[in-house]
Scaffold this active site. Sequence first.
Site, mmCIF file in Angstrom:
data_model
loop_
_atom_site.group_PDB
_atom_site.id
_atom_site.type_symbol
_atom_site.label_atom_id
_atom_site.label_comp_id
_atom_site.label_asym_id
_atom_site.label_seq_id
_atom_site.Cartn_x
_atom_site.Cartn_y
_atom_site.Cartn_z
ATOM 1 N N ARG A 190 72.110 -9.930 -23.245
ATOM 2 C CA ARG A 190 70.681 -9.606 -23.120
ATOM 3 C C ARG A 190 70.538 -8.123 -22.796
ATOM 4 O O ARG A 190 71.045 -7.656 -21.776
ATOM 5 C CB ARG A 190 70.015 -10.448 -22.021
ATOM 6 C CG ARG A 190 68.504 -10.230 -21.937
ATOM 7 C CD ARG A 190 67.856 -11.166 -20.944
ATOM 8 N NE ARG A 190 68.031 -10.727 -19.566
ATOM 9 C CZ ARG A 190 67.613 -11.410 -18.495
ATOM 10 N NH1 ARG A 190 67.021 -12.590 -18.657
ATOM 11 N NH2 ARG A 190 67.811 -10.946 -17.284
ATOM 12 N N SER B 94 63.432 -20.667 -23.582
ATOM 13 C CA SER B 94 62.976 -20.569 -22.189
ATOM 14 C C SER B 94 61.710 -21.405 -21.989
ATOM 15 O O SER B 94 60.779 -21.328 -22.800
ATOM 16 C CB SER B 94 62.671 -19.109 -21.838
ATOM 17 O OG SER B 94 63.825 -18.319 -21.916
ATOM 18 N N LYS C 277 64.464 -9.272 -14.179
ATOM 19 C CA LYS C 277 63.465 -9.533 -15.228
ATOM 20 C C LYS C 277 62.093 -9.379 -14.575
ATOM 21 O O LYS C 277 61.535 -10.316 -14.026
ATOM 22 C CB LYS C 277 63.649 -10.937 -15.809
ATOM 23 C CG LYS C 277 62.922 -11.147 -17.129
ATOM 24 C CD LYS C 277 63.351 -12.464 -17.762
ATOM 25 C CE LYS C 277 62.837 -12.617 -19.190
ATOM 26 N NZ LYS C 277 61.401 -12.749 -19.302
#
Length: 212
Positions: free
Chosen positions: A41, A110, A139
């Site tokens: 990511r 998600s 995040k």
Amino acid sequence: MRRSLDLSLYLVLDPFLCSSIGMVETARLAVAGGATVVQLRDKQADTNAMIECGLALKSALAGTGVPLIVNDDVEAAIAISAEGLHVGQGDLGVTEVRRQIPAGMILGLSVGTVELAQAVDPQLVDYVGVGPVFATRTKLDHKTPIGFDGLARIARAVPVPTVAIGGLKEGHAAQVLAAGADGLAVVSAICGTTDPQAAARKLAIEIREASR
């Protein structure tokens, strides 16, 4: 037929936290310590940079049996021949994603509410990441934390395996598994530690003990 997936210790790589030794070396050490999935990511990287890093990760993980999952970037996941792709609710829809990716590629999604969990189509999605359980600095645009109670409600509602994510670290395995999730996704609990292999080993041992 898509491959089965051991979600017990799911490492999400963070380029900033991993900067001291790099994402590839962090992943290699974490897998040696017991990480069962590695996700690439990097929200700042373009597709070419994702492919470059992903190919290096594939090489480092070769022979371990640990799958590489690419976050959000369909083109990169295909170019890398990654084992999987993970998308969020704001990304390309799973019907379109499944149409674009090769047959057999793992697809994760998600979810953060019971309603989204109930809408998951097991013909399209292989697993879901549930969270955030807690607030996390890795995040900053995350939704409201759901806690272990929210995790339990969503895990009961979703028709596919689940991995909990969001501020999880050593000491959380028993509560995560008790809530019905199949594993923990961690970032800072491994990335940026002085010894990613030792950090992963501690978590893997804790998860094994909690699952007995």
